[in-house]
Design an enzyme around this catalytic site. Structure first.
Site, short mmCIF file in Angstrom:
data_model
loop_
_atom_site.label_atom_id
_atom_site.label_comp_id
_atom_site.label_asym_id
_atom_site.label_seq_id
_atom_site.Cartn_x
_atom_site.Cartn_y
_atom_site.Cartn_z
CG ASP A 96 -2.11 0.58 0.98
OD1 ASP A 96 -2.07 1.72 0.56
OD2 ASP A 96 -3.14 0.20 1.81
CG ASP A 197 -4.21 6.05 0.62
OD1 ASP A 197 -5.04 5.41 1.05
OD2 ASP A 197 -3.92 7.05 1.30
CG ASP A 325 -10.78 3.23 4.57
OD1 ASP A 325 -10.20 3.25 5.64
OD2 ASP A 325 -10.23 3.42 3.50
#
Ligand code: GLC
Length: 553
Positions: A96, A197, A325
């Site tokens: 990530d 991201d 999330d």
């Protein structure tokens, strides 16, 4: 090697997967210990949320050093062992990369603060307006203004997220060079995939201006043309040099047109995008911090539109319900009480048979659900804490505000993985950083012994790997007016065999009139969460609560 359409990606939130050193936080060695479990699903890649050095103000999305492993997660040697052992298991590592912003503890920001002009150019530093107010009226996505004081300089720096996450100025070629060097650093360590991201907000306008109203703020910094240019440049300088690398851009409030541009093979940008419109169908008037039942018609409309247009435009998307999330999809779109297993399987069928690359968030394969917390003290996430304060300030009662946080907090899916039914769910021997609550009923041990969800995921994954209609087929919507069934077809050639997928999104039985071409047809049942084996269709088909069935014919 599998083609892009055959791949399935599993997401591990390292902080909550398995704690091998008894400090209440998951770690890399913990993941190594669980490789046998990960192997069972036969996934191709594992996306790991960030475990780089970070003050953890946003759980690792505030990176202070892109090239070092945070000691609380382990060492570089642990990481190298993890990559090697996963490779032996036939699984690639997807990292990530958080490059829209870095932590204010990163040396770039620290040097900028100390007065180094070279590093000051890495950030969006602006003077206040002549009247002394903030440089623009932009809002942080975590609440409050998007500007914070830059030391004692009188200037402000931009932070679209937490004040400790300073936005990097991608217009500066030195920033782009640094970012590319980080990607190449991890490529050399054998990393096979990258998730970027909030990638589509890196291209702010050079002239930052006030938004006329809150609804028009995002276009000022989202999906601007320069984002495509910067991604192409990154592609050329890094992952584009290796065709086997899989990339996914997390795209905040993106459009179909841009998603096609980001992923069309000829554009040399990314393999696929994450978009989130389908996960906003339970927002009241677009407001996340609200509680309202999901709008099925809208959900289905969004799937149909995105699938059809991406197919026609040659784009490619990640298909998913859950991540770190999101509160659990099972609580939002299924029935975690009366039909936990059937609705978990129905949701999985829906996405796994779509056109795109399916992602499974750890614990989804067990049918995990939102934790049963009773106090704001149980939550950790900065976003949830800010939202609670904001809801109270808006005049909500503590009870009403808590009910909303309970349903919407990101911590819902960040609780430790349930390995068994013990006090800390077999995740740790000490009190974890976030408490598990439902491990008595839902855990790996019980699921593997007598559950049905995990085995159903195995079937779905195996099906995608062997059935070209699923991995490579086109998409067409079916039964578009049906108020409770989401149905679609997959096909390679209009005249050839097709796949018909029917998903009942509710806990009531319903009867559908099949599309004309399917009536009276001889079929093969590819998968069914009720163990149905149909070989010939009539005119109508009865679907039980949360029933899913996929037929080839
Ligand atoms: C992404 C991440 C989220 C993080 C945010 C800011 O949306 O998934 O967890 O808070 O970016 O980096």
């Amino acid at each position: 090697m599998s083609t892009l359409g055959q791949k399935v990606i599993y997401q591990v939130y390292p902080k909550s997967f398995y704690d091998s050193n008894h400090d209440g936080v998951g770690d890399l060695r913990g993941i190594i210990e669980k490789i046998d479990y990960l192997k069972r699903l036969n996934v191709d890649l594992i996306w790991f949320n960030p475990f780089f050095v970070s003050p953890q103000n946003d759980n690792g999305y505030d990176v202070a050093d892109y090239r070092r492993i945070d000691p609380r997660f382990g060492t570089m040697a642990d990481f190298e062992e993890l990559v090697a052992k996963l490779k032996e298991a036939g699984i690639g590592v997807m990292l990530d990369m958080v490059f829209n912003h870095c932590s204010t503890k990163h040396e770039w920001f620290q040097k900028a603060l100390a007065g180094d002009p070279y590093y000051q150019d890495f950030f969006y530093l602006r003077d206040p307006k002549p009247d002394g107010s903030l440089p623009t009226n932009w809002q942080s996505k975590f609440g409050g203004p998007a500007w914070a004081k830059f030391g004692q300089t009188g200037k402000y720096y931009l932070h679209l997220y937490d004040p400790t996450q300073a936005d990097l100025d991608w217009h500066n070629p030195n920033v782009r060079r640094e970012v590319a060097a980080v990607v190449n650093f991890w490529r050399q360590k054998g990393v096979r995939g990258f998730r970027f991201d909030v990638l589509n907000v890196i291209g702010k306008a050079t002239q930052l201006v006030d938004s006329p109203d809150p609804a028009h703020e995002k276009p000022l910094y989202t999906d601007t043309p320069v984002v495509h240019q910067y991604i192409q440049e990154l592609n050329r300088a890094t992952f584009g040099q290796d065709a086997a690398i899989v990339t996914v851009g997390e795209m905040s409030s993106t459009s179909i047109e841009n998603s096609i541009e980001y992923t069309k093979p000829g554009n040399d940008e990314l393999s696929m995008v994450f978009s989130f419109h389908h996960l906003k169908v339970d927002y009241d008037h677009g407001e996340k911090w609200s509680k309202t039942p999901f709008d099925f018609k809208r959900l289905k409309g969004l799937f149909n539109e995105w699938q059809t247009k991406l197919d026609q435009g040659g784009g490619w998307q990640a298909v998913f319900w859950n991540n770190h999330d999101q509160p659990w999809a099972l609580n939002r779109f299924g029935d975690p009480v009366r039909y936990r297993e059937k609705s978990a399987e129905m949701l999985a069928t829906t996405t796994h048979l779509l056109r795109g690359t399916p992602y499974i968030y750890m614990g989804e394969e067990l049918g995990m659900i939102d934790p049963d917390y009773h106090s704001m003290n149980d939550y950790v996430d900065v976003e949830a804490k800010n939202a609670y304060r904001e809801l109270l300030a808006q005049g909500k009662s503590p009870k009403a505000a808590f009910a909303i946080v309970h349903a919407k907090a990101r911590d819902n899916s960040r609780t430790p993985m349930h390995w068994d039914d013990s006090k800390y769910a077999g995740f740790s021997t000490v009190k974890p950083w976030l408490m598990p609550t439902d491990q008595k009923a839902i855990n790996v041990k019980a699921e593997l012994a007598h559950g049905e969800i995990f085995a159903y995921y195995q079937q779905l994954i195996a099906l995608r790997k062997r059935e070209a209609l699923i991995s490579d087929g086109h998409f067409s919507p079916c039964l578009e007016a049906d108020p409770q069934v989401f149905a679609y077809e997959r096909w390679l050639d209009q005249k050839g065999e097709k796949l018909l997928v029917l998903n009942n999104f509710y806990g009531r039985t319903t009867t559908v009139t099949l599309p004309a071409g399917w009536q009276g047809k001889a079929v093969e049942t590819m998968i069914s969460n009720y163990g149905e084996q149909l070989d010939c269709l009539g005119e109508k088909l009865l679907l039980r609560p949360y029933e899913s069935i996929a037929l080839k014919g």
